[in-house]
Design an enzyme around this catalytic site. Structure first.
Site, PDB file in Angstrom:
ATOM      1  N   ARG A  73      28.576  12.872   6.218  1.00 54.61           N
ATOM      2  CA  ARG A  73      27.806  11.815   6.903  1.00 54.61           C
ATOM      3  C   ARG A  73      28.551  10.498   6.744  1.00 54.61           C
ATOM      4  O   ARG A  73      29.515  10.421   5.984  1.00 54.61           O
ATOM      5  CB  ARG A  73      26.437  11.671   6.224  1.00 54.61           C
ATOM      6  CG  ARG A  73      26.590  11.340   4.753  1.00 54.61           C
ATOM      7  CD  ARG A  73      25.329  10.852   4.067  1.00 54.61           C
ATOM      8  NE  ARG A  73      25.641  10.296   2.760  1.00 54.61           N
ATOM      9  CZ  ARG A  73      25.769  10.996   1.635  1.00 54.61           C
ATOM     10  NH1 ARG A  73      25.592  12.307   1.641  1.00 54.61           N
ATOM     11  NH2 ARG A  73      26.068  10.396   0.503  1.00 54.61           N
ATOM     12  N   HIS A  88      23.145   8.592 -11.117  1.00 53.06           N
ATOM     13  CA  HIS A  88      23.660   9.106  -9.848  1.00 53.06           C
ATOM     14  C   HIS A  88      23.365   8.210  -8.648  1.00 53.06           C
ATOM     15  O   HIS A  88      23.553   8.626  -7.517  1.00 53.06           O
ATOM     16  CB  HIS A  88      23.159  10.537  -9.591  1.00 53.06           C
ATOM     17  CG  HIS A  88      23.516  11.474 -10.716  1.00 53.06           C
ATOM     18  ND1 HIS A  88      24.818  11.803 -11.014  1.00 53.06           N
ATOM     19  CD2 HIS A  88      22.755  12.094 -11.641  1.00 53.06           C
ATOM     20  CE1 HIS A  88      24.827  12.610 -12.061  1.00 53.06           C
ATOM     21  NE2 HIS A  88      23.588  12.797 -12.470  1.00 53.06           N
ATOM     22  N   LYS A 148      28.220  24.324  -2.872  1.00 59.14           N
ATOM     23  CA  LYS A 148      29.295  23.782  -3.708  1.00 59.14           C
ATOM     24  C   LYS A 148      30.319  24.854  -4.065  1.00 59.14           C
ATOM     25  O   LYS A 148      31.516  24.584  -4.145  1.00 59.14           O
ATOM     26  CB  LYS A 148      28.732  23.151  -4.988  1.00 59.14           C
ATOM     27  CG  LYS A 148      27.678  22.072  -4.755  1.00 59.14           C
ATOM     28  CD  LYS A 148      28.137  20.978  -3.809  1.00 59.14           C
ATOM     29  CE  LYS A 148      26.959  20.443  -3.010  1.00 59.14           C
ATOM     30  NZ  LYS A 148      27.304  19.676  -1.818  1.00 59.14           N
TER      31      LYS A 148
HETATM   32  C1  MV4 Z   1      31.253  16.537 -12.976  1.00 59.20           C
HETATM   33  C2  MV4 Z   1      31.385  15.609 -14.024  1.00 59.20           C
HETATM   34  C3  MV4 Z   1      32.251  15.933 -15.050  1.00 59.20           C
HETATM   35  N1  MV4 Z   1      32.917  17.115 -15.029  1.00 59.20           N
HETATM   36  N2  MV4 Z   1      31.939  17.690 -13.004  1.00 59.20           N
HETATM   37  C4  MV4 Z   1      27.614  14.380 -10.779  1.00 59.20           C
HETATM   38  C5  MV4 Z   1      27.022  14.598  -9.435  1.00 59.20           C
HETATM   39  C6  MV4 Z   1      27.901  15.552  -8.738  1.00 59.20           C
HETATM   40  N3  MV4 Z   1      28.329  14.994  -7.490  1.00 59.20           N
HETATM   41  C7  MV4 Z   1      29.038  15.820  -9.645  1.00 59.20           C
HETATM   42  N4  MV4 Z   1      28.834  15.079 -10.832  1.00 59.20           N
HETATM   43  C8  MV4 Z   1      29.677  15.195 -11.890  1.00 59.20           C
HETATM   44  N5  MV4 Z   1      30.424  16.315 -11.947  1.00 59.20           N
HETATM   45  C9  MV4 Z   1      32.743  17.969 -14.016  1.00 59.20           C
HETATM   46  N6  MV4 Z   1      33.376  19.123 -14.024  1.00 59.20           N
HETATM   47  C10 MV4 Z   1      30.646  14.434 -13.971  1.00 59.20           C
HETATM   48  C11 MV4 Z   1      29.782  14.226 -12.908  1.00 59.20           C
HETATM   49  C12 MV4 Z   1      29.046  13.001 -12.936  1.00 59.20           C
HETATM   50  C13 MV4 Z   1      29.257  12.016 -11.969  1.00 59.20           C
HETATM   51  C14 MV4 Z   1      30.147  12.191 -10.921  1.00 59.20           C
HETATM   52  C15 MV4 Z   1      30.322  11.217  -9.968  1.00 59.20           C
HETATM   53  C16 MV4 Z   1      29.601  10.022 -10.064  1.00 59.20           C
HETATM   54  C17 MV4 Z   1      28.732   9.830 -11.075  1.00 59.20           C
HETATM   55  C18 MV4 Z   1      28.535  10.809 -12.047  1.00 59.20           C
HETATM   56  C19 MV4 Z   1      27.649  10.602 -13.080  1.00 59.20           C
HETATM   57  C20 MV4 Z   1      27.457  11.565 -14.024  1.00 59.20           C
HETATM   58  C21 MV4 Z   1      28.152  12.770 -13.941  1.00 59.20           C
END
Ligand code: MV4
Length: 565
Positions: free
Chosen positions: A340, A283, A164
């Protein structure tokens, strides 16, 4: 089509494909090239596609790839474990090969065995689907080293996006916006304190090797930072074998909007617009749609360009997806790239008219993309509901058992990408997603109404499913207004699950119960197997020829029960 006619058709097709071997003998590193004209299936223009692909997956995505391959005149090889010996993908592929015991670690995750199966069957390419081996750099490399084609990005692109922090650096280098934060792992608590102060609380600790939310901690105050850092590192180490953690500014109540990209091996790349994926729980995405209510053509163009730039920086080829957070101000931030085909790809296919899985195969065979960005714009609205074998009324507890009866919706604008049929065993070995219900309509309102109608038609008995949960979401006023963000579902879940069934449903349930009681009183001890023999076909015909088209699934089930014996 009768069962026999079906088999003749398949066997005939397979045999003619096999006997059409007027081509030079295949060599290890070169895809077979067809010499003469082919008469088996109509094919749109001359191509140099490979002739056989191994599908290294199961369930609905294996079927999806098999179907795409067949339409392109490519034969398919299924792989299967003990638990899947009678699965649909095994029957629908042209060939199938056994790869091991039921646990995926002993079958679908054993890369060497899958490559060996491709060699044995003469498949020139391997399509990994999603999950399993799809994003393992080593597998993409091993497939290539075996002289086979990996239907996906180059191993180097998977590696570039796998970290990441590296992905953030790549994005920054080409001007794709990322959330403010560090681009290298934290070196100490002092480093963390200094960085958090710089970006301002609340911050989010994230695992550098992460994804899917593992090793993630929200920190709202300096006093929590030390313990959060320790637990994030511990979780990251356990999940990814790497305890590297970095900091991002926490974005409050954003939407999760992702951009589909498609690039060929000759340097051309387009984006196919966005998918709105905010309706998720822990998630796990539950509902996806395209387009997004908040994405204007102007924002789509900016996010699309940002996604293409990041993908190109990674040397990306084939279908991929850049995930973004989109905040209330309309600012967007690149999070990570999924290297993917994704579960939710059908909504993009429906609004763009582009078959993503066919293009995965054609790109892997070296074809050039025939479309340019200016020709691509979403039209209409598509929504997907993931139908899982989970019980929403019971905290989404996984449900197992035999599918006794399955009635799949049909009619205008309906697509069912399923992996089950009556008789399927649902075990705990694999993912609980049993199918995807996807609808297409001219507008979002019409798509929501259509999804509600389709969910009413869907009947799965024998296992618990998420179907009723999806019905409640389609009825929800906030969802219907498109007022969703990544926390929406968890906020709304209690009220969604508290919805009382409509009076009609209660009435029908009472009638069904009375009929059952009456039947059992007259013929005690008779256990029926709901809808197995007369049930399946009878369900289709009886449900639609009898003038009961508006009836709920409950009504149909009740009628079926009442007519039994
Ligand atoms: C974040 C965020 C808020 N702020 N980054 C969750 C999994 C990963 N792919 C990134 N995620 C998040 N990153 C910042 N700086 C909130 C999430 C997040 C989220 C993102 C996409 C879809 C669902 C989510 C559920 C909880 C938190």
């Amino acid at each position: 089509m009768s069962r026999d006619a079906f088999h003749e058709h398949k066997v005939g097709e397979y045999l003619s494909a096999v006997t059409n071997s007027d081509r030079p003998p295949r060599t290890e590193n070169r895809p077979a090239r067809r010499a003469g004209p082919r008469t088996v299936l109509p094919r749109p223009g001359p191509r140099t596609l490979f002739t056989k692909v191994l599908v290294a997956n199961r369930g609905e995505i294996a079927l999806r790839v098999i179907r795409a391959a067949r339409e392109l005149g490519i034969r398919s090889v299924a792989v299967y474990s003990d638990a899947d010996s009678r699965a649909i993908h095994v029957r629908e592929a042209d060939e199938a090969i056994y790869i091991g015991a039921s646990p995926s670690a002993e079958s679908y995750l054993v890369g060497d065995r899958i490559i060996e199966a491709a060699r044995k069957t003469g498949a020139e390419a391997i399509h990994p689907g999603y999950g399993f081996l799809s994003e393992r750099e080593w597998f993409a490399r091993a497939v290539r080293d075996a002289g086979l084609i990996f239907v996906g990005p180059p191993a180097e692109a998977i590696a570039a996006m796998g970290s990441k922090t590296a992905a953030r650096q790549l994005a920054i280098s080409v001007g794709t916006p990322v959330v403010p934060g560090t681009t290298t792992p934290l070196e100490s608590l002092a480093d963390a304190v200094e960085s958090a102060d710089r970006f301002g609380y609340p911050i989010l600790l994230k695992a550098a090797s992460g994804g899917g939310g593992k090793g993630m901690r929200i920190v709202r105050d300096k006093s929590e930072l030390g313990s959060a850092l320790e637990s994030a590192k511990r979780e990251a180490k356990g999940a990814f074998g790497d305890d590297a953690v970095y900091i991002e500014k926490y974005v409050e109540q954003p939407r999760h909007v992702e951009i589909q990209v498609l690039g060929d091996a000759h340097g051309a790349m387009v984006h196919l617009g966005e998918r709105e994926c905010s309706v998720q729980r822990r998630h796990q995405k539950m509902i996806e749609e395209a387009p997004s209510v908040v994405v204007t053509p102007e924002l789509r163009a900016r996010m699309g360009a940002a996604a293409v730039a990041a993908a190109k920086a990674a040397g990306y080829v084939n279908a991929g997806t850049c995930e973004f957070l989109l905040d209330k101000n309309g600012d967007f931030y690149f999070l990570e790239m999924n290297t993917r085909i994704q579960v939710e790809h059908p909504v993009t296919e429906l609004v763009t008219g582009i078959d993503l899985v066919q293009w995965q195969l054609r790109i892997a065979a070296g074809e050039r993309l025939p479309f340019v960005q200016e020709n691509i714009a979403p039209k209409g609205w598509a929504i997907e509901c993931r139908i899982t074998s989970e019980d929403p009324a019971n905290g989404f507890l996984p449900s197992t058992g035999t599918v006794q009866y399955l009635h799949v919706p049909a009619g205008p604008g309906i697509r069912w990408d399923g992996g089950i049929e009556a008789g399927s065993e649902i075990s705990l070995f694999y993912d609980p997603m049993v199918g995807k219900l996807i609808v297409y309509a001219p507008t979002r309102d019409a798509a929501v109404a259509r999804m509600h109608r389709a969910l009413l038609e869907l009947t799965v008995s024998g296992i618990e499913t998420s179907r009723d949960f999806h019905l409640r979401v389609m009825e929800d006023a906030e969802f219907r207004r498109g007022e969703i963000d990544i926390q929406w579902l968890e906020r709304r879940l209690p009220s969604l699950l508290a919805v009382k069934p409509p009076l009609e449903t209660l009435r029908v349930a009472a009638i069904a119960a009375a009929l059952l009681a009456e039947r059992d009183r007259r013929t005690p001890r008779v256990k029926t197997n709901v809808g197995h023999d007369g049930g399946h076909d009878g369900g289709h015909d009886g449900g639609h020829n009898g003038g009961h088209n508006g009836d709920s699934a409950w009504t149909r089930l009740a009628r079926l029960e009442a007519l039994r014996d």
